[in-house]
Design a protein around this motif. Structure first.
Motif, PDB file in Angstrom:
ATOM      1  N   UNK A 132      58.258 -21.516  47.248  1.00 16.75           N
ATOM      2  CA  UNK A 132      58.414 -20.471  46.494  1.00 16.75           C
ATOM      3  C   UNK A 132      57.993 -21.040  45.380  1.00 16.75           C
ATOM      4  N   UNK A 133      58.031 -20.296  44.185  1.00 15.82           N
ATOM      5  CA  UNK A 133      57.806 -20.875  42.668  1.00 15.82           C
ATOM      6  C   UNK A 133      58.806 -19.335  41.799  1.00 15.82           C
ATOM      7  N   UNK A 134      59.518 -20.644  41.173  1.00 14.45           N
ATOM      8  CA  UNK A 134      60.868 -19.871  40.800  1.00 14.45           C
ATOM      9  C   UNK A 134      60.806 -20.207  39.499  1.00 14.45           C
ATOM     10  N   UNK A 135      60.559 -18.627  38.160  1.00  9.08           N
ATOM     11  CA  UNK A 135      60.249 -18.814  36.753  1.00  9.08           C
ATOM     12  C   UNK A 135      61.116 -18.372  36.107  1.00  9.08           C
ATOM     13  N   UNK A 136      62.515 -19.231  35.813  1.00  6.45           N
ATOM     14  CA  UNK A 136      63.638 -18.725  35.082  1.00  6.45           C
ATOM     15  C   UNK A 136      63.426 -17.514  34.462  1.00  6.45           C
ATOM     16  N   UNK A 137      62.687 -17.677  33.290  1.00 10.31           N
ATOM     17  CA  UNK A 137      62.985 -16.822  32.121  1.00 10.31           C
ATOM     18  C   UNK A 137      61.709 -16.273  31.518  1.00 10.31           C
ATOM     19  N   UNK A 138      61.153 -15.169  31.976  1.00  3.50           N
ATOM     20  CA  UNK A 138      60.028 -14.383  32.170  1.00  3.50           C
ATOM     21  C   UNK A 138      60.657 -13.571  30.915  1.00  3.50           C
ATOM     22  N   UNK A 139      59.202 -12.605  29.731  1.00  5.90           N
ATOM     23  CA  UNK A 139      59.468 -12.184  28.890  1.00  5.90           C
ATOM     24  C   UNK A 139      57.812 -11.389  29.087  1.00  5.90           C
ATOM     25  N   UNK A 140      58.226  -9.370  29.630  1.00  5.41           N
ATOM     26  CA  UNK A 140      57.441  -8.691  30.233  1.00  5.41           C
ATOM     27  C   UNK A 140      56.906  -7.641  28.562  1.00  5.41           C
ATOM     28  N   UNK A 141      55.813  -7.615  28.722  1.00  6.07           N
ATOM     29  CA  UNK A 141      54.985  -6.799  27.142  1.00  6.07           C
ATOM     30  C   UNK A 141      55.615  -5.372  27.737  1.00  6.07           C
ATOM     31  N   UNK A 142      54.978  -4.917  26.900  1.00  6.49           N
ATOM     32  CA  UNK A 142      54.815  -2.855  26.870  1.00  6.49           C
ATOM     33  C   UNK A 142      54.116  -2.907  27.214  1.00  6.49           C
ATOM     34  N   UNK A 143      53.386  -2.428  28.135  1.00  7.02           N
ATOM     35  CA  UNK A 143      52.526  -2.080  29.310  1.00  7.02           C
ATOM     36  C   UNK A 143      51.978  -0.068  28.145  1.00  7.02           C
ATOM     37  N   UNK A 144      50.157  -0.455  29.093  1.00  6.60           N
ATOM     38  CA  UNK A 144      50.192   1.103  27.970  1.00  6.60           C
ATOM     39  C   UNK A 144      50.198   1.526  29.646  1.00  6.60           C
ATOM     40  N   UNK A 145      50.739   3.281  29.589  1.00  8.10           N
ATOM     41  CA  UNK A 145      50.748   3.542  31.047  1.00  8.10           C
ATOM     42  C   UNK A 145      49.673   4.651  30.879  1.00  8.10           C
ATOM     43  N   UNK A 146      49.047   4.342  31.679  1.00  6.73           N
ATOM     44  CA  UNK A 146      47.743   6.144  32.050  1.00  6.73           C
ATOM     45  C   UNK A 146      48.018   6.542  33.440  1.00  6.73           C
ATOM     46  N   UNK A 147      47.653   7.654  32.540  1.00  3.82           N
ATOM     47  CA  UNK A 147      47.358   9.189  34.245  1.00  3.82           C
ATOM     48  C   UNK A 147      45.529   9.339  34.252  1.00  3.82           C
ATOM     49  N   UNK A 148      44.841   8.056  35.008  1.00  4.78           N
ATOM     50  CA  UNK A 148      43.602   8.736  35.423  1.00  4.78           C
ATOM     51  C   UNK A 148      43.694   9.320  36.678  1.00  4.78           C
ATOM     52  N   UNK A 149      44.166  10.190  37.360  1.00  3.74           N
ATOM     53  CA  UNK A 149      44.126  11.100  38.313  1.00  3.74           C
ATOM     54  C   UNK A 149      45.509  11.748  38.801  1.00  3.74           C
TER      55      UNK A 149
END
Length: 312
Positions: free
Chosen positions: A262-279
């Motif tokens: 088990x790998x526990x990472x208690x404090x994770x931040x997410x970047x604002x991603x690009x939402x691509x529609x490719x098909x």
């Protein structure tokens, strides 16, 4: 004349009492898939003039010893690599045993790795090895392996093994089928892939020495990063990324026989991603996350390995 074959290759590892001094015993035979660990010494072309168009003999440059080893994520041997990456674990239990590795240690163990090609024969001993980075990918199928990037002090070549008769491990592998990913204790829906990587950001101490070796490798600011790929079905992760808040991620594997990783990472931040529609197919979003130290100063990442091995 015998020719070297990868199928006959061997690898042994032992932790050192003194950095750069290979142990005389206590080696363990390590399972591995590929290895690029090695030493190289480039040549510097002569810059001198006045000797005609043909150059003078080149000079040898400094020696660099490093590389990566691809290893199986298994119930026993993988703990050896975790010890190299995080330091000595805290072990409890009487069988099964619970080994807890945590980030943040300023002191990391060094070890010696020997790779052998017995058909030639040719053996390479790498002393003063330290784990610079360890990571792997999670998927729906395939073989589960991790990549371990190593910085070594130097290489010694020989025609006989210096590892004696290494101890063996009971090889029992985790598989992708045994994996799970949770966010704040709840399984992440529509996840199609994940990646996690821990780096010690080793700083090579490149002093001037007659043997061309480095003096050591000091751990700097650590980094725990990764990526999660999800089919875009809700805005939970996107809302977190926009708000700048953190969450707890947990990556786990478990076998029916009781072994777990088990790998526990208690404090994770997410970047604002690009939402691509490719098909016309489903929309997929990737979040390249970064972890940080907990607000109370507790470790950034904790790895818990439960198995039948008493100590590392």
């Amino acid at each position: 004349m015998a020719r070297a074959q990868g199928a006959r290759a061997q690898m042994a590892l032992a932790f050192e009492s003194t950095y750069g001094t290979p142990p005389v015993g206590g080696y363990t035979k390590m399972p591995f898939a590929t290895a690029s660990l090695g030493a190289e010494q480039p040549l510097q072309a002569s810059e001198l003039l006045g000797y005609g168009r043909d150059p003078l003999a080149p000079m040898r440059d400094a020696i660099t010893a490093d590389g990566s080893i691809v290893v199986p994520v298994d119930t026993e041997a993988f703990g050896v690599w975790l010890k190299g990456a995080f330091g000595d674990p805290v072990t409890t239990g009487t069988g099964p045993y619970t080994h807890v590795f945590t980030s943040g240690s300023w002191t990391l163990p060094s070890f010696t790795v020997e790779t052998g090609l017995p058909d030639v024969p040719s053996y390479a001993l790498y002393g003063g090895c330290m784990v610079d980075k360890i990571g792997w990918q999670m998927a729906r199928s395939g073989l589960l392996t991790a990549s371990v990037e190593i910085v070594a002090q130097g290489e010694t070549l020989g025609t006989a093994s210096g590892a004696g008769t290494p101890a063996t491990v009971d090889l029992q592998r985790f598989g992708h089928f045994n994996g799970s990913v949770t966010r704040n204790g709840t399984a992440i829906g529509n996840i199609v892939g994940a990646e996690l990587s821990y780096s010690n950001t080793l700083d090579r101490v490149e002093t001037i020495r007659a043997d061309g070796k480095i003096e050591g490798a000091d751990p700097s600011i650590a980094a725990m990063t990764g990526r999660i790929d999800v089919r875009f079905a809700d805005t939970v992760l996107l809302s977190q990324a926009i708000s700048g808040t953190s969450c707890a991620l947990e990556f786990a594997y478990s076998l029916a026989s009781g072994e777990t990783l088990t790998v526990s990472v208690p404090r994770v931040f997410l970047p604002r991603p690009r939402r691509e529609i490719t098909g016309p197919q489903g929309v997929q979003v990737s979040f390249d996350w970064q972890a940080a130290q907990q607000t109370n100063g507790d470790p950034m990442v904790t790895v818990t390995l439960i198995n039948g091995r008493e100590a590392y």
